[in-house]
Design a protein around this motif. Structure first.
Motif, PDB file in Angstrom:
ATOM      1  N   MET A 133     -13.273 -65.508 -58.528  1.00 59.69           N
ATOM      2  CA  MET A 133     -12.786 -65.396 -57.153  1.00 59.69           C
ATOM      3  C   MET A 133     -13.197 -64.052 -56.564  1.00 59.69           C
ATOM      4  O   MET A 133     -13.286 -63.061 -57.281  1.00 59.69           O
ATOM      5  CB  MET A 133     -11.257 -65.529 -57.159  1.00 59.69           C
ATOM      6  CG  MET A 133     -10.662 -65.822 -55.805  1.00 59.69           C
ATOM      7  SD  MET A 133      -8.886 -66.119 -55.956  1.00 59.69           S
ATOM      8  CE  MET A 133      -8.431 -66.216 -54.243  1.00 59.69           C
ATOM      9  N   ASN A 134     -13.432 -64.041 -55.283  1.00 54.39           N
ATOM     10  CA  ASN A 134     -13.792 -62.798 -54.597  1.00 54.39           C
ATOM     11  C   ASN A 134     -12.705 -61.734 -54.825  1.00 54.39           C
ATOM     12  O   ASN A 134     -11.528 -62.004 -54.603  1.00 54.39           O
ATOM     13  CB  ASN A 134     -13.942 -63.112 -53.104  1.00 54.39           C
ATOM     14  CG  ASN A 134     -14.244 -61.884 -52.281  1.00 54.39           C
ATOM     15  OD1 ASN A 134     -13.380 -61.044 -52.088  1.00 54.39           O
ATOM     16  ND2 ASN A 134     -15.457 -61.775 -51.823  1.00 54.39           N
ATOM     17  N   PRO A 135     -13.105 -60.519 -55.282  1.00 55.46           N
ATOM     18  CA  PRO A 135     -12.085 -59.534 -55.646  1.00 55.46           C
ATOM     19  C   PRO A 135     -11.159 -59.146 -54.487  1.00 55.46           C
ATOM     20  O   PRO A 135      -9.966 -58.903 -54.711  1.00 55.46           O
ATOM     21  CB  PRO A 135     -12.889 -58.326 -56.128  1.00 55.46           C
ATOM     22  CG  PRO A 135     -14.309 -58.657 -55.970  1.00 55.46           C
ATOM     23  CD  PRO A 135     -14.469 -60.076 -55.570  1.00 55.46           C
ATOM     24  N   GLY A 136     -11.692 -59.089 -53.282  1.00 51.91           N
ATOM     25  CA  GLY A 136     -10.858 -58.732 -52.136  1.00 51.91           C
ATOM     26  C   GLY A 136      -9.789 -59.771 -51.874  1.00 51.91           C
ATOM     27  O   GLY A 136      -8.615 -59.454 -51.662  1.00 51.91           O
ATOM     28  N   MET A 137     -10.209 -61.054 -51.941  1.00 51.37           N
ATOM     29  CA  MET A 137      -9.262 -62.152 -51.734  1.00 51.37           C
ATOM     30  C   MET A 137      -8.225 -62.157 -52.835  1.00 51.37           C
ATOM     31  O   MET A 137      -7.044 -62.419 -52.617  1.00 51.37           O
ATOM     32  CB  MET A 137     -10.001 -63.495 -51.738  1.00 51.37           C
ATOM     33  CG  MET A 137     -10.999 -63.657 -50.639  1.00 51.37           C
ATOM     34  SD  MET A 137     -10.188 -63.933 -49.072  1.00 51.37           S
ATOM     35  CE  MET A 137     -10.109 -65.699 -49.037  1.00 51.37           C
ATOM     36  N   LYS A 138      -8.692 -61.879 -54.063  1.00 50.77           N
ATOM     37  CA  LYS A 138      -7.787 -61.894 -55.206  1.00 50.77           C
ATOM     38  C   LYS A 138      -6.716 -60.815 -55.049  1.00 50.77           C
ATOM     39  O   LYS A 138      -5.530 -61.080 -55.234  1.00 50.77           O
ATOM     40  CB  LYS A 138      -8.591 -61.663 -56.489  1.00 50.77           C
ATOM     41  CG  LYS A 138      -7.861 -62.083 -57.745  1.00 50.77           C
ATOM     42  CD  LYS A 138      -8.515 -61.494 -58.958  1.00 50.77           C
ATOM     43  CE  LYS A 138      -9.501 -62.433 -59.601  1.00 50.77           C
ATOM     44  NZ  LYS A 138     -10.134 -61.819 -60.781  1.00 50.77           N
ATOM     45  N   LEU A 139      -7.159 -59.620 -54.654  1.00 50.51           N
ATOM     46  CA  LEU A 139      -6.208 -58.517 -54.483  1.00 50.51           C
ATOM     47  C   LEU A 139      -5.192 -58.856 -53.387  1.00 50.51           C
ATOM     48  O   LEU A 139      -3.991 -58.626 -53.541  1.00 50.51           O
ATOM     49  CB  LEU A 139      -6.965 -57.237 -54.119  1.00 50.51           C
ATOM     50  CG  LEU A 139      -6.104 -55.990 -53.939  1.00 50.51           C
ATOM     51  CD1 LEU A 139      -5.346 -55.672 -55.210  1.00 50.51           C
ATOM     52  CD2 LEU A 139      -6.952 -54.798 -53.538  1.00 50.51           C
ATOM     53  N   LEU A 140      -5.688 -59.429 -52.300  1.00 51.91           N
ATOM     54  CA  LEU A 140      -4.811 -59.804 -51.192  1.00 51.91           C
ATOM     55  C   LEU A 140      -3.773 -60.825 -51.652  1.00 51.91           C
ATOM     56  O   LEU A 140      -2.577 -60.694 -51.371  1.00 51.91           O
ATOM     57  CB  LEU A 140      -5.657 -60.387 -50.054  1.00 51.91           C
ATOM     58  CG  LEU A 140      -4.977 -60.516 -48.697  1.00 51.91           C
ATOM     59  CD1 LEU A 140      -4.570 -59.152 -48.174  1.00 51.91           C
ATOM     60  CD2 LEU A 140      -5.915 -61.203 -47.704  1.00 51.91           C
ATOM     61  N   LEU A 141      -4.248 -61.815 -52.402  1.00 54.09           N
ATOM     62  CA  LEU A 141      -3.346 -62.858 -52.897  1.00 54.09           C
ATOM     63  C   LEU A 141      -2.280 -62.262 -53.816  1.00 54.09           C
ATOM     64  O   LEU A 141      -1.082 -62.529 -53.659  1.00 54.09           O
ATOM     65  CB  LEU A 141      -4.163 -63.926 -53.649  1.00 54.09           C
ATOM     66  CG  LEU A 141      -3.392 -65.093 -54.233  1.00 54.09           C
ATOM     67  CD1 LEU A 141      -2.777 -65.927 -53.131  1.00 54.09           C
ATOM     68  CD2 LEU A 141      -4.304 -65.967 -55.086  1.00 54.09           C
ATOM     69  N   VAL A 142      -2.734 -61.414 -54.747  1.00 52.51           N
ATOM     70  CA  VAL A 142      -1.805 -60.797 -55.695  1.00 52.51           C
ATOM     71  C   VAL A 142      -0.751 -59.976 -54.960  1.00 52.51           C
ATOM     72  O   VAL A 142       0.447 -60.061 -55.244  1.00 52.51           O
ATOM     73  CB  VAL A 142      -2.594 -59.911 -56.694  1.00 52.51           C
ATOM     74  CG1 VAL A 142      -1.678 -58.926 -57.391  1.00 52.51           C
ATOM     75  CG2 VAL A 142      -3.313 -60.779 -57.710  1.00 52.51           C
ATOM     76  N   MET A 143      -1.192 -59.213 -53.957  1.00 53.47           N
ATOM     77  CA  MET A 143      -0.240 -58.370 -53.244  1.00 53.47           C
ATOM     78  C   MET A 143       0.729 -59.195 -52.408  1.00 53.47           C
ATOM     79  O   MET A 143       1.914 -58.873 -52.319  1.00 53.47           O
ATOM     80  CB  MET A 143      -0.976 -57.343 -52.393  1.00 53.47           C
ATOM     81  CG  MET A 143      -1.496 -56.216 -53.255  1.00 53.47           C
ATOM     82  SD  MET A 143      -2.312 -54.914 -52.359  1.00 53.47           S
ATOM     83  CE  MET A 143      -1.016 -54.295 -51.340  1.00 53.47           C
ATOM     84  N   LEU A 144       0.228 -60.261 -51.788  1.00 52.47           N
ATOM     85  CA  LEU A 144       1.119 -61.116 -50.994  1.00 52.47           C
ATOM     86  C   LEU A 144       2.189 -61.754 -51.870  1.00 52.47           C
ATOM     87  O   LEU A 144       3.374 -61.751 -51.533  1.00 52.47           O
ATOM     88  CB  LEU A 144       0.309 -62.214 -50.288  1.00 52.47           C
ATOM     89  CG  LEU A 144      -0.443 -61.787 -49.025  1.00 52.47           C
ATOM     90  CD1 LEU A 144      -1.279 -62.943 -48.502  1.00 52.47           C
ATOM     91  CD2 LEU A 144       0.544 -61.341 -47.956  1.00 52.47           C
ATOM     92  N   VAL A 145       1.757 -62.274 -53.024  1.00 49.17           N
ATOM     93  CA  VAL A 145       2.721 -62.928 -53.913  1.00 49.17           C
ATOM     94  C   VAL A 145       3.719 -61.905 -54.455  1.00 49.17           C
ATOM     95  O   VAL A 145       4.934 -62.151 -54.492  1.00 49.17           O
ATOM     96  CB  VAL A 145       1.992 -63.651 -55.069  1.00 49.17           C
ATOM     97  CG1 VAL A 145       2.993 -64.204 -56.063  1.00 49.17           C
ATOM     98  CG2 VAL A 145       1.123 -64.772 -54.521  1.00 49.17           C
ATOM     99  N   ALA A 146       3.213 -60.714 -54.837  1.00 53.96           N
ATOM    100  CA  ALA A 146       4.110 -59.678 -55.368  1.00 53.96           C
ATOM    101  C   ALA A 146       5.131 -59.262 -54.308  1.00 53.96           C
ATOM    102  O   ALA A 146       6.305 -59.040 -54.607  1.00 53.96           O
ATOM    103  CB  ALA A 146       3.303 -58.470 -55.832  1.00 53.96           C
TER     104      ALA A 146
END
Lengths: 196, 217
Positions: free
Chosen positions: B1-14
């Motif tokens: 997965m694109n690292p930027g999207m992944k980071l965004l997803l992780v932060m949103l869920v957290a």
């Protein structure tokens, strides 16, 4: 006329040059790594306080350390957003070094960054003195405390315990982000290494 | 997965699990993250680290909430698992993505000005050297009979002096390699956000919403 527009152009020139961005990032990483060395302190304090159920105090005792990068970079690069960037990057360092907070550190970094930036915003980026620093400390303590109440469920504690945590955090932030930052800035000022 | 999207997803869920209270969803998030990490061939040492170190703050929070909180043991367990959920969610990003790819995608796809993307990347690449420099500063002070600790202003003062010098050198080096601030760049390595990235991002985020909506325990 040409001269005049040039003069105002110089005045408005953004502080966000490549060099300053690198400088902010480097200072944030330096402070991040120095605290990383003090990380055992957090674990030790937590272990010592856990049997009494007072582990949240470990967090509040060391809060000032984690919130130092913001005021420091805010003081050195005097422009909108520098305190935020410094604080956020400082927290990111912990994530990449494999800190015990994981993604939580990114979010704490965002919150702490906004919190310490806000103090400089409230003084209009004009008061780079003891007053401005204290404004930043005040916003940092209030906002991070509110955030931790949500994240760590501190709002379920009784009022005296909450007050105790708040005062601990204020003292810690005052010492590290306040007194220590002031001493560092004073050293920099005396050395004339940077145009403060 | 694109690292930027992944980071965004992780932060949103957290961020979301900070405001919601569901023990089961926390455990599901931990389990899914762990499975994902295990498929990525990471070292046992790193895995042990993310299981062992968070134990201290997690137990600390648990005990204090249990002894002094008004919300009972169920809430204490939520806090305990929340810490692990943060760490495991974070690890799905940090253990599998490179900071270089992150800054490339932030510049190319998220329209971060290139001076921020490359400036911060340049500084982060110096991280091992910075750790070394901190040791050098401490050791040379020690040779003059001066012990520097994390509360010594001198340690930070010297670090900032090094930062000033290094930032100057790095910026010069980048300029001499043809880096021009605020100027359109072409890219050797092109990172795009693909349709698959978008699908994964939306589906995973939606699944978390559904879980959080239906599982209240």
């Amino acid at each position: 006329m040409d001269n005049k527009s040039q003069a105002s152009g110089v005045k408005k020139q953004s502080q966000w040059t490549l060099r300053n961005i690198i400088l902010i990032a480097l200072i944030a990483i330096f402070t991040g790594i120095i605290f990383w060395g003090a990380g055992f302190l957090y674990t030790a304090l937590t272990v010592a306080l856990t049997p009494f159920g007072m582990a949240p105090f470990a967090n509040d005792l060391l809060m000032g350390l984690w919130c130092m990068a913001g005021p420091l970079t805010g003081f050195i690069i005097r422009t909108f957003g520098s305190a935020f960037l410094g604080e956020f990057l400082g927290a990111s360092v912990e994530v990449f070094l494999g800190g015990q907070w994981g993604a939580g550190a990114f979010i704490s970094g965002l919150v702490q960054g906004i919190a310490s930036e806000l103090g400089f915003t409230l003084t209009g980026y004009k008061r780079y003195d003891w007053f401005g620093l204290n404004a930043s400390i005040f916003t940092t303590v209030v906002i991070t405390f509110a955030w931790d109440m949500i994240r760590n469920g501190c709002d379920k504690f009784s009022l005296p315990l909450l007050l105790g945590l708040f005062v601990t955090r204020y003292i810690s932030t005052f010492i590290f982000a306040g007194v220590l930052t002031k001493m560092i800035v004073k050293l920099l000022d005396r050395s004339k290494a940077i145009n403060l | 997965m694109n690292p930027g999207m992944k980071l965004l997803l992780v932060m949103l869920v957290a961020l979301e699990i900070s405001f919601t209270q569901s023990l089961i969803v926390n455990i599901i998030l931990i389990a899914v993250s762990l499975l994902y990490i295990l498929t990525q061939h990471i070292s046992m040492k790193a895995l042990f680290g993310i299981i062992f170190w968070p134990l201290f703050p997690a137990v600390g929070l648990f005990v204090s909430q249990w002894l002094y909180g008004s919300a009972g043991i169920h809430f204490a367990w939520i806090l305990f698992t929340r810490i692990y959920a943060y760490v495991f969610l974070g690890a799905t990003f940090t253990l599998t993505s490179s900071i270089t790819d992150l800054s490339l995608t932030l510049e190319q796809d998220f329209h971060l000005p290139s001076k921020f993307a490359y400036g911060v990347l340049a500084a982060f690449n110096l991280m091992p050297k910075i750790a070394e420099e901190v040791r050098i500063i401490k050791t040379s002070a020690l040779m003059r009979g001066d012990a520097l600790h994390f509360w010594s202003p001198k340690l930070y003062f010297k670090s900032i002096l090094s930062s000033i010098q290094w930032s100057h050198n790095l910026a010069e080096a980048m300029t001499s390699h043809g880096f021009v601030e605020d100027y359109e760049r072409t890219h050797y390595k092109v990172i795009r956000i693909t349709a698959l990235d978008w699908t994964l991002f939306i589906v995973l985020l939606a699944v978390v919403q559904v879980l959080l909506f239906f599982i209240r325990y």
